[in-house]
Design an enzyme around this catalytic site. Structure first.
Site, short mmCIF file in Angstrom:
data_model
loop_
_atom_site.label_atom_id
_atom_site.label_comp_id
_atom_site.label_asym_id
_atom_site.label_seq_id
_atom_site.Cartn_x
_atom_site.Cartn_y
_atom_site.Cartn_z
N MET A 30 0.85 -1.20 0.00
CA MET A 30 0.00 0.00 0.00
C MET A 30 0.88 1.25 0.00
O MET A 30 0.42 2.34 0.33
CB MET A 30 -0.93 0.00 1.20
N LEU A 33 6.71 3.03 1.72
CA LEU A 33 7.59 1.87 1.86
C LEU A 33 8.68 2.09 2.90
O LEU A 33 9.27 3.16 2.98
CB LEU A 33 8.22 1.54 0.50
N HIS A 37 9.29 -3.58 3.53
CA HIS A 37 8.86 -3.76 2.13
C HIS A 37 10.06 -3.98 1.21
O HIS A 37 10.03 -4.83 0.33
CB HIS A 37 8.14 -2.50 1.61
N GLN A 155 -2.82 -12.34 7.71
CA GLN A 155 -3.02 -12.02 6.28
C GLN A 155 -2.32 -13.08 5.41
O GLN A 155 -2.88 -13.55 4.41
CB GLN A 155 -2.45 -10.64 5.99
N LYS A 186 8.94 -2.92 11.89
CA LYS A 186 8.77 -1.79 10.96
C LYS A 186 7.36 -1.84 10.39
O LYS A 186 6.86 -2.90 10.02
CB LYS A 186 9.77 -1.90 9.81
N SER A 187 6.72 -0.69 10.34
CA SER A 187 5.35 -0.60 9.83
C SER A 187 5.11 0.81 9.33
O SER A 187 5.63 1.77 9.90
CB SER A 187 4.37 -0.90 10.98
N SER A 188 4.31 0.91 8.29
CA SER A 188 3.96 2.25 7.78
C SER A 188 3.26 3.06 8.86
O SER A 188 3.34 4.29 8.88
CB SER A 188 3.04 2.13 6.56
N ARG A 189 2.57 2.37 9.77
CA ARG A 189 1.79 3.10 10.78
C ARG A 189 2.67 3.59 11.94
O ARG A 189 2.20 4.39 12.76
CB ARG A 189 0.65 2.23 11.30
#
Ligand code: PAF
EC number: 6.3.2.1
Length: 282
Positions: A30, A33, A37, A155, A186-189
């Site tokens: 999404m 990155l 990712h 997921q 690590k996370s986009s959020r």
């Protein structure tokens, strides 16, 4: 590295690669990155001649009141990172390209059992949105394989079952979670966290590790372990959404007979929801 926004362009380019006998790997994302990712893209680049990374903030997998509108859209930065990771093609469609008739009348893919519980219980409709868009991406790109992060453990289980049940000819490959030095996945959020919350966030992984150590030491009173962990998360300043000790294959509550165990958790820090997991063999 090229970026395309339309399905027509994507298909034209990929047809050319297939005619040359090249293998294709897909990394669905999404965007926004991070190193997690990029590690998936590098893995795909080691395995395939051509790597397609999709960047699409999929509205179908967001619930009412979630962060669809505020989810960071950073295409230019993402393109730079992908170019240096060995990516070949970026597919960055609009919502209209993917759902031309809107979401209300979109055919959906439902994956029973593994979608239930955990994030599926907290985010109704989320995994239907994921399974639907991933099926569409598989049909659009027709990759030999696709790489997904193990951080999203449920997921990955949903996608593996979907591919098995629907006999989709795509190999599903998992890539390990990439962590900050203090253990935070690590996370986009993570970008939503305030500096104070960022100090607290490593408690999620620390609690997973502490629970895993107790299981390795021989404890099998899993419900008590879950309660202790939720207490620890609360004491650290997090609001646990769930902390579940499960059989790694079925994602059902672990029993004393289970050897492969995964601990799944989600917890809020302010309005930010963090997820993480840890697998172990007893
Ligand atoms: O993991 C994600 O980023 C998304 O759920 C995915 C797999 C790209 C589907 O939108």
């Amino acid at each position: 590295m090229r970026t395309v926004h339309s399905l027509k362009e994507l298909r034209t380019i990929l047809r050319g690669y297939r005619q040359q006998g090249k293998t294709i790997g897909l990394v669905p994302t999404m965007g926004n990155l991070h190193e997690g990712h990029i590690s998936l893209v590098r893995k795909a680049a080691e395995m395939a001649d051509v790597v397609v990374t999709s960047i699409f903030v999929n509205p179908m997998q967001f619930g009412a009141g979630e962060d669809l509108e505020t989810y960071p859209r950073t295409l230019t930065e993402d393109q730079d990172k992908l170019a240096s990771a060995g990516n070949t093609l970026v597919f960055a469609p609009s919502a209209e390209e993917i759902y031309p008739e809107g979401l209300a009348s979109q055919t959906q893919v439902v994956v029973p059992d593994v979608s239930d519980g955990h994030c599926g219980a907290s985010r109704p409709g989320h995994f239907e949105g994921v399974a639907t868009v991933v099926t569409m991406l598989f049909n659009m790109v027709q990759p030999d394989f696709a790489v997904f992060g193990e951080k999203d453990f449920q997921q990955l289980a949903v996608i593996r079952k979907m591919v098995r049940d629907l006999m989709i000819p795509v190999d599903v490959v998992g890539g390990p979670t990439v962590r900050e030095d203090d253990g935070l996945a690590k996370s986009s959020r993570n970008g939503y966290l305030t500096p104070e919350e960022r100090q607290i966030a490593p408690a999620v992984y620390q609690t997973l590790q502490a629970t895993a150590a107790k299981i390795t030491d021989g404890r099998t009173d899993f419900q008590a372990l879950e309660s202790e962990a939720e207490q620890s998360l609360g004491d650290a300043g997090l609001r646990p959404d769930y902390f579940n000790i499960v059989n790694s294959q079925t994602l059902k509550p672990a029993t004393a007979e289970d050897r492969e165990i995964t601990i799944l958790t989600a917890a809020f820090l302010g309005t930010t929801r963090l997820i993480d997991n840890l697998s172990l063999t007893r």
